[in-house]
Write an enzyme that holds these catalytic residues in place. Sequence first.
Site, PDB file in Angstrom:
ATOM      1  N   ARG A  24      -6.386  89.147 -16.532  1.00  0.00           N
ATOM      2  CA  ARG A  24      -5.845  90.514 -16.539  1.00  0.00           C
ATOM      3  C   ARG A  24      -6.929  91.569 -16.422  1.00  0.00           C
ATOM      4  O   ARG A  24      -6.736  92.592 -15.776  1.00  0.00           O
ATOM      5  CB  ARG A  24      -4.973  90.710 -17.787  1.00  0.00           C
ATOM      6  CG  ARG A  24      -3.712  89.884 -17.678  1.00  0.00           C
ATOM      7  CD  ARG A  24      -2.716  90.045 -18.786  1.00  0.00           C
ATOM      8  NE  ARG A  24      -1.474  89.371 -18.367  1.00  0.00           N
ATOM      9  CZ  ARG A  24      -0.378  89.229 -19.097  1.00  0.00           C
ATOM     10  NH1 ARG A  24      -0.345  89.713 -20.330  1.00  0.00           N
ATOM     11  NH2 ARG A  24       0.688  88.631 -18.622  1.00  0.00           N
ATOM     12  N   TYR A  75       1.446  92.037 -10.132  1.00  0.00           N
ATOM     13  CA  TYR A  75       1.167  90.636 -10.482  1.00  0.00           C
ATOM     14  C   TYR A  75       0.345  90.504 -11.761  1.00  0.00           C
ATOM     15  O   TYR A  75      -0.119  91.469 -12.309  1.00  0.00           O
ATOM     16  CB  TYR A  75       0.614  89.837  -9.304  1.00  0.00           C
ATOM     17  CG  TYR A  75      -0.697  90.195  -8.646  1.00  0.00           C
ATOM     18  CD1 TYR A  75      -1.664  90.984  -9.228  1.00  0.00           C
ATOM     19  CD2 TYR A  75      -0.977  89.669  -7.369  1.00  0.00           C
ATOM     20  CE1 TYR A  75      -2.860  91.237  -8.581  1.00  0.00           C
ATOM     21  CE2 TYR A  75      -2.169  89.922  -6.723  1.00  0.00           C
ATOM     22  CZ  TYR A  75      -3.110  90.702  -7.339  1.00  0.00           C
ATOM     23  OH  TYR A  75      -4.281  90.951  -6.702  1.00  0.00           O
ATOM     24  N   GLU A  76       0.266  89.276 -12.209  1.00  0.00           N
ATOM     25  CA  GLU A  76      -0.399  88.967 -13.490  1.00  0.00           C
ATOM     26  C   GLU A  76       0.289  89.717 -14.641  1.00  0.00           C
ATOM     27  O   GLU A  76      -0.349  90.203 -15.569  1.00  0.00           O
ATOM     28  CB  GLU A  76      -1.888  89.321 -13.399  1.00  0.00           C
ATOM     29  CG  GLU A  76      -2.800  88.689 -14.438  1.00  0.00           C
ATOM     30  CD  GLU A  76      -2.719  87.172 -14.498  1.00  0.00           C
ATOM     31  OE1 GLU A  76      -2.681  86.525 -13.441  1.00  0.00           O
ATOM     32  OE2 GLU A  76      -2.650  86.651 -15.630  1.00  0.00           O
ATOM     33  N   GLY A  77       1.631  89.819 -14.555  1.00  0.00           N
ATOM     34  CA  GLY A  77       2.425  90.547 -15.548  1.00  0.00           C
ATOM     35  C   GLY A  77       2.590  91.993 -15.118  1.00  0.00           C
ATOM     36  O   GLY A  77       1.633  92.770 -15.170  1.00  0.00           O
ATOM     37  N   GLN A 117       3.066  94.533 -19.528  1.00  0.00           N
ATOM     38  CA  GLN A 117       1.808  94.815 -20.248  1.00  0.00           C
ATOM     39  C   GLN A 117       2.073  95.766 -21.417  1.00  0.00           C
ATOM     40  O   GLN A 117       1.559  95.581 -22.519  1.00  0.00           O
ATOM     41  CB  GLN A 117       0.766  95.446 -19.310  1.00  0.00           C
ATOM     42  CG  GLN A 117       0.416  94.619 -18.082  1.00  0.00           C
ATOM     43  CD  GLN A 117      -0.215  93.280 -18.427  1.00  0.00           C
ATOM     44  OE1 GLN A 117      -0.874  93.141 -19.460  1.00  0.00           O
ATOM     45  NE2 GLN A 117       0.010  92.293 -17.583  1.00  0.00           N
TER      46      GLN A 117
END
Lengths: 593, 593
Positions: free
Chosen positions: B294, B434-436, B441
């Site tokens: 992240r 992406y990546e959450g 978040q």
Amino acid sequence: MPSYTAPTKDMQFVLHDVLKVSASDIPGYADLDRDFTAAILEEAGKISSEVLHPLNTVGDVEGCRLENGVVYPPTGFKDAFEKMKEGGWPGLDMPEEFGGQALPYLISTAVGEMFSASNQAFTMYQGLTHGAASAILAHGSDAQKQTYLPKMVSCEWTGTMNLTEPHCGTDLGMMRTKAEPQADGSYKISGQKIFISAGDHNMADNIIHLVLAKIVGGPDGIKGVSLFIVPKVLVNEDGSLGERNAVSVGKLEEKMGIHGNATCVMNYDGATGYLLGEEHKGMRAMFTMMNEARLGVGMQGLAQAEAAYQNAVIYAKDRLQGRAVTGAENPEGPADPIIVHPDIRRSLMDQKSFTEGARAFAFWGATLIDQAHRSGDKEADGLISLLTPVLKGFLTDQGYDMTVQAQQVYGGHGYIEEWGMSQYTRDARIAMIYEGANGVQALDLVGRKLAQDGGKPVMAFFELVKTFCKENAGEDEAYVRDFIEPLKKASKDLQAAGMYFMQNGMKTPNNALAGSYDFMHMFGHVCLGLMWARMGKAALAALAEGTSDPDFYKAKLLTGRYYMARRLPATALHLSRIESGADTVMGLTADLF
Amino acid sequence: MPSYTAPTKDMQFVLHDVLKVSASDIPGYADLDRDFTAAILEEAGKISSEVLHPLNTVGDVEGCRLENGVVYPPTGFKDAFEKMKEGGWPGLDMPEEFGGQALPYLISTAVGEMFSASNQAFTMYQGLTHGAASAILAHGSDAQKQTYLPKMVSCEWTGTMNLTEPHCGTDLGMMRTKAEPQADGSYKISGQKIFISAGDHNMADNIIHLVLAKIVGGPDGIKGVSLFIVPKVLVNEDGSLGERNAVSVGKLEEKMGIHGNATCVMNYDGATGYLLGEEHKGMRAMFTMMNEARLGVGMQGLAQAEAAYQNAVIYAKDRLQGRAVTGAENPEGPADPIIVHPDIRRSLMDQKSFTEGARAFAFWGATLIDQAHRSGDKEADGLISLLTPVLKGFLTDQGYDMTVQAQQVYGGHGYIEEWGMSQYTRDARIAMIYEGANGVQALDLVGRKLAQDGGKPVMAFFELVKTFCKENAGEDEAYVRDFIEPLKKASKDLQAAGMYFMQNGMKTPNNALAGSYDFMHMFGHVCLGLMWARMGKAALAALAEGTSDPDFYKAKLLTGRYYMARRLPATALHLSRIESGADTVMGLTADLF
């Protein structure tokens, strides 16, 4: 594939509950009763959803083609254009004598929102034509009007606006395109223009280019700029089409979005042109139509936001992911729809409260234009001049942000072209740039409009807000607390910013200009705050009178409260930025960047 | 065509003047003196500008091709990938025993910024490999490490992460991909995964897919998810390549940006997989690498903003348009460069103050990761866990906004693909997803990280800000007024928001979650405020000590003052939004949208 449903119910609410158009004394407004506007809006909504919207993705994917000097728009555009012509949509607000329907600009604004929302790239072909026709209407000789307007009002011929050149956009005084007077009173136009929307295509028999150029031997700079009519195909005395003019498409631009519209480099190689209006008064002629053109672009920002929002709502109700923190709401299913999650709600409420507020603001702006034009009302004219950069800059900036938020609701699917959400952001992006980049709108607002006519328009605006607040101070307690008080506070922030400019910007103009962008946005928020206060009041009235649709009005009140509580307080931030002045903005020498 | 110059000078300032890395007691940091880091950064900057950047447009225009089951990346990518391997860049922070250079994560973060800024789509091929290798390093058996790591550290083989399925992304408990245990201890993996970055290509001999799947007969939901190694080509006992595994590319996605990276639909048809880590502990294994992954994505937001900003500056100095309101600054020329205009300045200062502040924040985050991993420091681990969603969400949201601002500086040219500014916004857009997705978040931050470990990390953060303010209360008066006071105020806003959540979110969780996005942004602003206060102090110290480059440090001070005066006050707006609670956010029933 995204979908689009025209927001006719909300438009009717704004027209009748809020603006009460049929009670207005603006000429032509008395005819605009609920049934009449409903019929038009339903019909426009139908063509938007059924004809224009299905071509939106097609246009994005295919784009336009330039082959042997001819531009081909995407598949289906030509048929759809025929349908628009058959329906008489292009001439909605044009004079009857040239084939139009002479309806108020307000109506073409409402219809224009739908057309832009369903297919911005397509709608620009007729939008540009409308702009060019308006210029001829305002500045053309009788002969020019007779020659061009009937064909342009029907969109048998389309139009374009040619301003920008490779080295000059905002600063048109540097223009190089030249016009050489000919013995017969015409001119030979030579030069290159870029970013010409709807510059060429095969959907019309002729294209009437309006071109800014400098008459050889005229004054330097912006004072030597004149406006010319340069038809793609020359028109014979009898109105029939003659020879091809010396104008050609140099290139089609590859753009981030609005792929369905042909953005052309246009080359004028001694093309025959005819002066439109007075010599060296080209900029003035352009400015005549600016309020309308800029409101139209502001409307595009709203339109893309509305279309993107509608799809975000559908997705948020459909996509199952996670559980509501307060307990499962879809216990039979594998997960809850994501609309249960507070942060998805926050995003949808941002979008909803913007689009509905923006619609009211834009429609109000359109009534001011009608009031100025149809009633010759100087105060309305001053007010809309003041509000034009706000309508353009604020609605397109915020509209773009809302398309980005709508895309975000889709998660990863928002990034995949197939789902269509990327196109909304890519198409919406242009509206922040063309028709005067938003920084230029802010400059126009602070550098010119605030001081216009001794500051009368801006004082009139504040007076209007103050009067509204005073008149409604005795309303329902919750309404006063949730609507009137926040509006008062925001308006006070705006006034404080104006005061700061007066006290600090006279001696040091950078102190005002460094805050211009913030001022434009805070002005926009106050306008939407005012619209929400008006809409809240209208909703309360409808509920008090008894209505068959109380949920609609309750939703209005709640959405308004959201805007007041969560969006409007941005004015305080903008004020603090403005009051920090120009020191930190202008402090670095250019080489230190 | 845009250009890119690695900001090595600014990186050196952060590493040495601000973070004073070589004086740190984190193992490995003592080696990081100015000359050493300069040598690495210069070298990485060179390959970024000369090899990766020239392929950035190529990748965007060409995209990837899927032909007969094989994915071909854009022209030039394969050669560039060879150069990256030759330079040893992929293994910079990997253990020496597997062929890496064992440098701190901080160094690979700095280098990673350059690689992402010059070509994000390209850099993802090695970025994903790094992520997959890290997972094997953390959870693999010795045999797995020996089999895969040497090849992955060198990027002879690349890696991917397979999480998402068509119906589930955030909510992975709904996953359908299944793993059937085989007699030999391996598993047969069957299912479809989507959005697989770097999913296939011809630049490596093998691709090691890490795949989340459910072992048949295991627990329902997220507790039944395990992680598997699924090589594209099976690896024989002796390490040589064997048979092709039953994994194939179903489709390449058409995306808004990062066209140079192959985003694949991956089909697993009874593919052979090997359990990585423990059964049913797949999510835990994924989470191990999450802070780094992240932070890496947050860095992409900064990187695109930096690259776009550099080009906006070049254009603003080059483009002549209009005159400075305070008098011509380029009187010999036809107009002044647009950098003289206050609103262009405002935009450039927004960008500059963000990228420099974000760089310091990200580098600081990387030192916390090193401190947690290399020194086993629990407090650093808690702090970086807390800050991770802020680094990811805030830097990517703001980074995107800055690319949009940079594009706006170009006016109409910003919308034309040829000029390259559109690509920065289109590429930057994915990092918010992406990546959450950033909403997730924010949920992670407010719903999990704030309360983590009894709230110790967040208290430690406030303590850290407080201590800094206290220690510097006696500094130069202007510094205290312009840096310390605004930081104190912003930190107080953040604490007030935390207090609001404590008092109102316990009983009614929606009151906290409806403010989560605002909280993430206000937290980000406070972090950048803290960084600017530290950078301001470092700049003052350098000026006091005497420096050969006073202009650089003076620019730092001015840029910091800009951030403090113009950006940091956003915390008050976020606080007011948070304190308005959930009522207006959650008030509508779903059918009223």
